[in-house]
Design a protein around this motif. Structure first.
Motif, PDB file in Angstrom:
ATOM      1  N   THR A   1       0.804  -1.208   0.000  1.00 37.34           N
ATOM      2  CA  THR A   1       0.000   0.000   0.000  1.00 37.34           C
ATOM      3  C   THR A   1       0.841   1.264   0.000  1.00 37.34           C
ATOM      4  O   THR A   1       0.316   2.360  -0.031  1.00 37.34           O
TER       5      THR A   1
ATOM      6  N   ALA B   1     -15.001   2.619   3.871  1.00 38.67           N
ATOM      7  CA  ALA B   1     -14.247   2.574   2.611  1.00 38.67           C
ATOM      8  C   ALA B   1     -12.810   2.109   2.862  1.00 38.67           C
ATOM      9  O   ALA B   1     -12.255   1.329   2.078  1.00 38.67           O
TER      10      ALA B   1
ATOM     11  N   ASP C   1     -11.098  -1.310   1.457  1.00 34.30           N
ATOM     12  CA  ASP C   1      -9.865  -1.219   0.668  1.00 34.30           C
ATOM     13  C   ASP C   1      -8.770  -2.114   1.245  1.00 34.30           C
ATOM     14  O   ASP C   1      -8.074  -2.820   0.517  1.00 34.30           O
TER      15      ASP C   1
ATOM     16  N   LYS D   1      -9.545  -5.739   0.602  1.00 34.85           N
ATOM     17  CA  LYS D   1      -9.271  -6.072  -0.792  1.00 34.85           C
ATOM     18  C   LYS D   1      -7.795  -6.368  -0.985  1.00 34.85           C
ATOM     19  O   LYS D   1      -7.414  -7.355  -1.635  1.00 34.85           O
ATOM     20  N   ASN D   2      -6.924  -5.512  -0.401  1.00 33.53           N
ATOM     21  CA  ASN D   2      -5.478  -5.733  -0.508  1.00 33.53           C
ATOM     22  C   ASN D   2      -5.075  -7.044   0.160  1.00 33.53           C
ATOM     23  O   ASN D   2      -4.230  -7.789  -0.359  1.00 33.53           O
TER      24      ASN D   2
END
Length: 246
Positions: free
Chosen positions: A12, A127, A131, A134-135
């Motif tokens: 990230t 959110a 996120d 998802k990573n």
């Protein structure tokens, strides 16, 4: 804020993109090249003005490497394997925590009594959780056996902690906690001052010198652990500490 597993932290992190390749930028680069000067030197290697944004990293990395070499500090294969195993456990625990957060936020957002400010804040938190999940899911789809790059990063994490512990034992001082682990900022400062006095590095540009020393000398930039917490953080590697349930 949750402490993310180091693999997620790496994936990230923002990337530095290359400059566009066009005649105008090439001309600017050509003009700038004529004005490039030496602003510092580390272990006999010059640092030029076009490297000013990386100056702190270049000097700090070189000095930490010098210290590790002189003190013969490195990560053993066993320490690397333990780190990777514990990091995997932390990843699963962290993922479970974000799943719980996601479900909680989705339920809370169903309420019609939320103020606009509260709703916006919860939507932003949701959110972020989505996120991060998802990573994490993308990472779990990869082969479970650590590859060479993961082992290399793990070795560097372990070596960095061992260097930090050695610096803290030698110089003491205050400790801060960053996402990548505890940092003995005062020990960094004292060590770097000694190395500068020895001539291991020098910064000839005054503005660059101010920027370099700010992180190590400006206490207002950091939140320090108390003395006991700081000493404990520097004695036991964070990946070996018992993880408290979310």
């Amino acid at each position: 804020m949750k402490t993310l597993p180091f693999i997620i932290l790496c994936t990230t992190a923002p990337l530095v993109t290359a400059q566009p390749d066009n005649p105008e930028s090439a001309e600017v680069a050509k003009e700038g090249k004529e004005k490039i000067t030496t602003i510092a030197e580390v272990l006999g290697k010059p640092i030029k003005s076009d490297q000013s944004e990386a100056l702190t990293s270049l000097i700090f990395t070189a000095m930490m490497g010098k210290y590790a070499k002189e003190k013969m500090i490195d990560a053993t294969d066993e320490e690397v394997e333990t780190f990777l195993s514990k990091n995997d456990e932390l990843g699963k625990s962290t993922r479970d925590g974000f799943i719980r957060d996601k479900k909680r936020l989705e339920e809370e957002l169903k309420s019609t009594s939320l103020s606009d400010a509260d709703r916006k804040k919860k939507e932003e938190e949701l959110a972020m959780a989505v996120d991060v999940l998802k990573n994490m899911d993308e990472e779990t789809e990869k082969p479970k056996k650590p590859d060479a790059d993961e082992k290399k990063m793990a070795r560097e994490f372990v070596r960095t902690w061992k260097v930090n512990r050695a610096l803290f034992k030698q110089y003491g001082g205050r400790v801060i906690f960053q996402q990548a682990g505890p940092e003995p900022v005062d020990a960094y400062r004292d060590f770097l001052r000694e190395e500068e006095a020895k001539g291991s590095f020098k910064i000839t540009d005054e503005e660059s010198k101010k920027v370099f020393w700010k992180y190590f000398t400006d206490g207002s930039m950091h939140t320090f652990l108390d003395a006991k917490e700081g000493a404990q953080a520097m004695e036991t590697p964070w990946w070996l500490k018992e993880q408290k349930p979310e």
